[in-house]
Scaffold this motif. Structure first.
Motif, PDB file in Angstrom:
ATOM      1  N   GLN A 282     -34.319   1.591  -6.505  1.00 50.10           N
ATOM      2  CA  GLN A 282     -35.486   1.989  -5.714  1.00 50.10           C
ATOM      3  C   GLN A 282     -36.777   1.534  -6.377  1.00 50.10           C
ATOM      4  OE1 GLN A 282     -35.588   6.138  -4.239  1.00 50.10           O
ATOM      5  NE2 GLN A 282     -33.410   6.228  -4.775  1.00 50.10           N
ATOM      6  N   ARG A 283     -36.830   1.651  -7.682  1.00 50.02           N
ATOM      7  CA  ARG A 283     -38.037   1.263  -8.413  1.00 50.02           C
ATOM      8  C   ARG A 283     -38.114  -0.253  -8.611  1.00 50.02           C
ATOM      9  NH1 ARG A 283     -36.685   6.318  -9.545  1.00 50.02           N
ATOM     10  NH2 ARG A 283     -38.211   7.805 -10.382  1.00 50.02           N
ATOM     11  N   ALA A 284     -36.980  -0.842  -9.036  1.00 48.16           N
ATOM     12  CA  ALA A 284     -36.991  -2.261  -9.376  1.00 48.16           C
ATOM     13  C   ALA A 284     -37.331  -3.141  -8.178  1.00 48.16           C
ATOM     14  CB  ALA A 284     -35.639  -2.661  -9.952  1.00 48.16           C
ATOM     15  N   LEU A 285     -36.835  -2.772  -6.988  1.00 49.89           N
ATOM     16  CA  LEU A 285     -37.071  -3.597  -5.811  1.00 49.89           C
ATOM     17  C   LEU A 285     -38.513  -3.510  -5.311  1.00 49.89           C
ATOM     18  CD1 LEU A 285     -33.753  -2.933  -3.880  1.00 49.89           C
ATOM     19  CD2 LEU A 285     -34.432  -5.033  -5.046  1.00 49.89           C
ATOM     20  N   ARG A 286     -39.267  -2.592  -5.845  1.00 44.62           N
ATOM     21  CA  ARG A 286     -40.685  -2.470  -5.468  1.00 44.62           C
ATOM     22  C   ARG A 286     -41.619  -3.059  -6.511  1.00 44.62           C
ATOM     23  NH1 ARG A 286     -39.480   3.631  -3.278  1.00 44.62           N
ATOM     24  NH2 ARG A 286     -38.911   3.021  -1.145  1.00 44.62           N
ATOM     25  N   LEU A 287     -41.045  -3.639  -7.554  1.00 38.65           N
ATOM     26  CA  LEU A 287     -41.838  -4.267  -8.603  1.00 38.65           C
ATOM     27  C   LEU A 287     -41.839  -5.785  -8.418  1.00 38.65           C
ATOM     28  CD1 LEU A 287     -40.585  -2.261 -11.727  1.00 38.65           C
ATOM     29  CD2 LEU A 287     -42.771  -2.003 -10.546  1.00 38.65           C
ATOM     30  N   PRO A 288     -42.906  -6.470  -8.829  1.00 39.27           N
ATOM     31  CA  PRO A 288     -42.976  -7.934  -8.695  1.00 39.27           C
ATOM     32  C   PRO A 288     -42.176  -8.642  -9.788  1.00 39.27           C
ATOM     33  CG  PRO A 288     -44.983  -7.126  -9.707  1.00 39.27           C
ATOM     34  CD  PRO A 288     -44.161  -5.904  -9.355  1.00 39.27           C
ATOM     35  N   LEU A 289     -40.856  -8.488  -9.744  1.00 39.04           N
ATOM     36  CA  LEU A 289     -39.976  -9.072 -10.753  1.00 39.04           C
ATOM     37  C   LEU A 289     -39.408 -10.394 -10.260  1.00 39.04           C
ATOM     38  CD1 LEU A 289     -38.030  -5.822 -11.741  1.00 39.04           C
ATOM     39  CD2 LEU A 289     -40.110  -6.771 -12.764  1.00 39.04           C
ATOM     40  N   ALA A 290     -38.940 -11.204 -11.193  1.00 33.04           N
ATOM     41  CA  ALA A 290     -38.381 -12.500 -10.834  1.00 33.04           C
ATOM     42  C   ALA A 290     -37.032 -12.369 -10.154  1.00 33.04           C
ATOM     43  CB  ALA A 290     -38.244 -13.368 -12.083  1.00 33.04           C
ATOM     44  N   PHE A 291     -36.238 -11.400 -10.591  1.00 35.09           N
ATOM     45  CA  PHE A 291     -34.857 -11.319 -10.111  1.00 35.09           C
ATOM     46  C   PHE A 291     -34.367  -9.890 -10.280  1.00 35.09           C
ATOM     47  CE2 PHE A 291     -30.277 -11.449 -10.729  1.00 35.09           C
ATOM     48  CZ  PHE A 291     -29.829 -12.394  -9.813  1.00 35.09           C
ATOM     49  N   VAL A 292     -33.725  -9.356  -9.250  1.00 36.83           N
ATOM     50  CA  VAL A 292     -33.065  -8.050  -9.326  1.00 36.83           C
ATOM     51  C   VAL A 292     -31.677  -8.220  -8.729  1.00 36.83           C
ATOM     52  CG1 VAL A 292     -33.065  -5.622  -8.663  1.00 36.83           C
ATOM     53  CG2 VAL A 292     -35.242  -6.810  -9.074  1.00 36.83           C
ATOM     54  N   GLY A 293     -30.649  -8.039  -9.556  1.00 39.82           N
ATOM     55  CA  GLY A 293     -29.282  -8.191  -9.092  1.00 39.82           C
ATOM     56  C   GLY A 293     -28.441  -6.987  -9.454  1.00 39.82           C
ATOM     57  N   ALA A 294     -27.400  -6.754  -8.657  1.00 37.88           N
ATOM     58  CA  ALA A 294     -26.534  -5.594  -8.895  1.00 37.88           C
ATOM     59  C   ALA A 294     -25.075  -5.994  -8.719  1.00 37.88           C
ATOM     60  CB  ALA A 294     -26.882  -4.450  -7.957  1.00 37.88           C
ATOM     61  N   LEU A 295     -24.250  -5.485  -9.598  1.00 35.79           N
ATOM     62  CA  LEU A 295     -22.814  -5.767  -9.595  1.00 35.79           C
ATOM     63  C   LEU A 295     -22.114  -4.912  -8.537  1.00 35.79           C
ATOM     64  CD1 LEU A 295     -20.595  -7.333 -11.242  1.00 35.79           C
ATOM     65  CD2 LEU A 295     -20.320  -5.215 -12.559  1.00 35.79           C
ATOM     66  N   GLY A 296     -21.035  -5.457  -7.981  1.00 36.60           N
ATOM     67  CA  GLY A 296     -20.243  -4.655  -7.058  1.00 36.60           C
ATOM     68  C   GLY A 296     -19.510  -5.510  -6.049  1.00 36.60           C
ATOM     69  N   SER A 297     -18.526  -4.926  -5.401  1.00 34.55           N
ATOM     70  CA  SER A 297     -17.793  -5.625  -4.349  1.00 34.55           C
ATOM     71  C   SER A 297     -18.657  -5.681  -3.091  1.00 34.55           C
ATOM     72  CB  SER A 297     -16.497  -4.879  -4.040  1.00 34.55           C
ATOM     73  OG  SER A 297     -16.801  -3.594  -3.491  1.00 34.55           O
ATOM     74  N   ARG A 298     -18.208  -6.424  -2.096  1.00 38.23           N
ATOM     75  CA  ARG A 298     -18.959  -6.479  -0.835  1.00 38.23           C
ATOM     76  C   ARG A 298     -18.991  -5.108  -0.157  1.00 38.23           C
ATOM     77  NH1 ARG A 298     -20.091 -11.671  -0.232  1.00 38.23           N
ATOM     78  NH2 ARG A 298     -18.654 -13.243  -1.069  1.00 38.23           N
ATOM     79  N   ARG A 299     -17.910  -4.363  -0.291  1.00 42.81           N
ATOM     80  CA  ARG A 299     -17.891  -3.031   0.305  1.00 42.81           C
ATOM     81  C   ARG A 299     -18.873  -2.104  -0.401  1.00 42.81           C
ATOM     82  NH1 ARG A 299     -12.562   0.949   0.878  1.00 42.81           N
ATOM     83  NH2 ARG A 299     -13.701   2.780   1.651  1.00 42.81           N
ATOM     84  N   SER A 300     -18.853  -2.120  -1.723  1.00 42.27           N
ATOM     85  CA  SER A 300     -19.776  -1.245  -2.457  1.00 42.27           C
ATOM     86  C   SER A 300     -21.222  -1.675  -2.227  1.00 42.27           C
ATOM     87  CB  SER A 300     -19.455  -1.255  -3.957  1.00 42.27           C
ATOM     88  OG  SER A 300     -19.679  -2.528  -4.527  1.00 42.27           O
ATOM     89  N   HIS A 301     -21.436  -2.979  -1.993  1.00 48.09           N
ATOM     90  CA  HIS A 301     -22.782  -3.451  -1.703  1.00 48.09           C
ATOM     91  C   HIS A 301     -23.281  -2.879  -0.378  1.00 48.09           C
ATOM     92  CE1 HIS A 301     -26.229  -6.003  -1.107  1.00 48.09           C
ATOM     93  NE2 HIS A 301     -25.691  -6.553  -0.048  1.00 48.09           N
ATOM     94  N   GLU A 302     -22.430  -2.879   0.654  1.00 46.02           N
ATOM     95  CA  GLU A 302     -22.836  -2.325   1.938  1.00 46.02           C
ATOM     96  C   GLU A 302     -23.134  -0.833   1.824  1.00 46.02           C
ATOM     97  OE1 GLU A 302     -23.566  -3.991   4.616  1.00 46.02           O
ATOM     98  OE2 GLU A 302     -23.063  -5.856   3.586  1.00 46.02           O
ATOM     99  N   GLU A 303     -22.330  -0.126   1.054  1.00 47.11           N
ATOM    100  CA  GLU A 303     -22.578   1.304   0.845  1.00 47.11           C
ATOM    101  C   GLU A 303     -23.898   1.506   0.101  1.00 47.11           C
ATOM    102  OE1 GLU A 303     -19.187   2.593  -1.302  1.00 47.11           O
ATOM    103  OE2 GLU A 303     -17.852   2.635   0.462  1.00 47.11           O
ATOM    104  N   ARG A 304     -24.148   0.641  -0.877  1.00 49.23           N
ATOM    105  CA  ARG A 304     -25.390   0.722  -1.646  1.00 49.23           C
ATOM    106  C   ARG A 304     -26.599   0.501  -0.746  1.00 49.23           C
ATOM    107  NH1 ARG A 304     -24.699  -3.542  -4.964  1.00 49.23           N
ATOM    108  NH2 ARG A 304     -23.727  -2.336  -6.632  1.00 49.23           N
ATOM    109  N   LEU A 305     -26.521  -0.481   0.142  1.00 50.02           N
ATOM    110  CA  LEU A 305     -27.623  -0.755   1.059  1.00 50.02           C
ATOM    111  C   LEU A 305     -27.913   0.444   1.948  1.00 50.02           C
ATOM    112  CD1 LEU A 305     -26.947  -4.438   2.228  1.00 50.02           C
ATOM    113  CD2 LEU A 305     -28.580  -3.626   0.521  1.00 50.02           C
ATOM    114  N   ALA A 306     -26.841   1.062   2.461  1.00 48.93           N
ATOM    115  CA  ALA A 306     -27.027   2.218   3.331  1.00 48.93           C
ATOM    116  C   ALA A 306     -27.709   3.367   2.591  1.00 48.93           C
ATOM    117  CB  ALA A 306     -25.682   2.673   3.892  1.00 48.93           C
ATOM    118  N   LEU A 307     -27.304   3.630   1.364  1.00 43.75           N
ATOM    119  CA  LEU A 307     -27.900   4.707   0.577  1.00 43.75           C
ATOM    120  C   LEU A 307     -29.355   4.397   0.216  1.00 43.75           C
ATOM    121  CD1 LEU A 307     -24.876   5.484  -1.770  1.00 43.75           C
ATOM    122  CD2 LEU A 307     -25.754   6.937   0.075  1.00 43.75           C
TER     123      LEU A 307
END
Length: 386
Positions: A282-307
């Motif tokens: 929540q914080r990192a995606l609102r900062l002017p950073l070069a890159f923000v990445g997160a580990l996880g499967s495609r399913r966990s990524h979709e769940e992460r997006l929803a949350l």
């Protein structure tokens, strides 16, 4: 020149005479970008490279000539269709190189720039690389706090060099700047090469896992200042992450809130734990950073997006998230996965596709986002007193 700051600073402090060849401009496909340097001392010891090998012998001779004559030279190297064995770039590109001797007891501003390049705040060095013979090689070094040292005879030119150095230091970039009227009355235009040496970019790795250890190793190898952060003290230990610049025991989002980060910072979230990653993202995606990445499967990524959407993160902010993190290399081990993560960070940094070069067209070597595009210098060698 600042490309080789640490060893050249030692040479300067020892009173060794040496010459430095610096790439000033690039056209087409070329192995190295403006600021790349090669140095040769009076004994023939060589440091660095300007082309990856194809014109190094010719540049070596230029450096020896500069040492013998005490003069600066500008030289252009390009591919020769008529003679495949001519000195040139077989990759088809073209580079302009500026060669400058650095002699004991002369050019203190160069010595200070070389020493200052290793400082936490960095420095910028502006040199005249094209223009009147009498001005070639004149330079100004400026620090982040605004203090400066000049080796320039004309106050107006010193002010011009200082202004150019400040602008490039603010961006952490290297390139050339053409200046027409740099003083009142008639004056020949000059071209400045400005090299900025800034602190290394930061890589923040959240989650003290085996994969994190591999990411730390490759990140440090790429020149990042790497921090590992995890709230679990049993895992976040110096013994597990010896290559990290720092290992922090804290909640990831709380640590992020304490940091002053710049737009070169990359963040890798490897926690596999929602209570850690959600407030952090929540914080990192609102900062002017070069890159923000997160580990996880495609399913966990979709769940992460929803949350994250439920937590108020916008679609535009979510569009900045690289997840699942990494390029598709098919890797399975921590080291292979770390390589895919690092490859995505590098590709994103330079605006590249990450596709196999064999399946793409266009230039292989590009001017990266962190490098200011430059205009070629004079095409003929111009001798002058250093």
């Amino acid at each position: 020149m600042l490309d080789l700051a640490e060893p050249l600073s030692s040479w300067y402090a020892q009173g060794r005479a040496f010459a430095v060849a610096t790439v000033v401009a690039v056209q087409g496909s070329a192995p190295r970008q403006p600021g790349a340097a090669m140095a040769v001392d009076a004994d023939g010891t060589v440091l660095g490279s300007v082309s990856g090998g194809c014109v190094e012998s010719a540049v070596f001779e230029l450096c020896q000539e500069a040492l013998e004559s005490g003069r600066c030279f500008a030289e252009r190297f390009g591919y020769s269709d008529q003679d495949a064995f001519a000195v040139g770039l077989t990759c088809g590109g073209q580079i302009d190189v500026f060669v400058q001797p650095v002699l004991p007891g002369r050019r203190p501003e160069l010595g200070q720039a070389l020493a200052g390049a290793a400082s936490p705040d960095g420095v910028a060095l502006a040199r005249v690389v094209a223009g009147p013979d009498s001005l070639l090689g004149e330079a100004v070094m400026i620090r982040a706090d605004g203090t400066w040292t000049a080796g320039v005879s004309d106050p107006a030119l010193a002010a011009t060099l200082r202004s150019g150095a400040q602008a490039f230091l603010a961006n952490g970039s290297t390139g050339t700047l053409e200046v027409g009227a740099w003083r009142e009355g008639p004056c020949e235009p000059v071209t400045l090469l400005v090299e900025a040496s800034t602190p290394p970019p930061r890589l923040l790795v959240f989650g003290a896992t085996d994969l994190a250890a591999a990411v730390v190793r490759v990140g440090a190898y790429l020149g990042y200042r790497v921090t590992v952060c995890d709230a679990r003290p049993v895992f976040a230990t110096r013994a597990r992450f010896p290559e990290a610049a720092e290992v922090v025991v804290d909640w990831p989002h709380r640590y992020l809130d304490t940091q002053e980060l710049d737009p070169r910072t990359a963040v890798c979230v490897l926690t596999h734990d929602r209570k850690f990653e959600l407030p952090l993202l929540q914080r990192a995606l609102r900062l002017p950073l070069a890159f923000v990445g997160a580990l996880g499967s495609r399913r966990s990524h979709e769940e992460r997006l929803a949350l994250l959407r439920e937590a108020g993160v916008t679609d535009a902010e979510l569009g900045r998230l690289h997840s699942p993190i990494g390029l598709d290399l098919g890797g399975r081990t921590p080291e292979e996965t770390a390589l895919s993560i690092a490859a995505e960070i590098v590709a994103h940094r330079h605006g590249a596709s990450g596709l196999p070069l064999a399946g793409t067209d266009g230039p292989i070597h590009r001017v990266g986002r962190s490098t200011t595009a430059v205009r070629p210098a004079a095409s003929e060698r111009v001798p002058s007193t250093a």
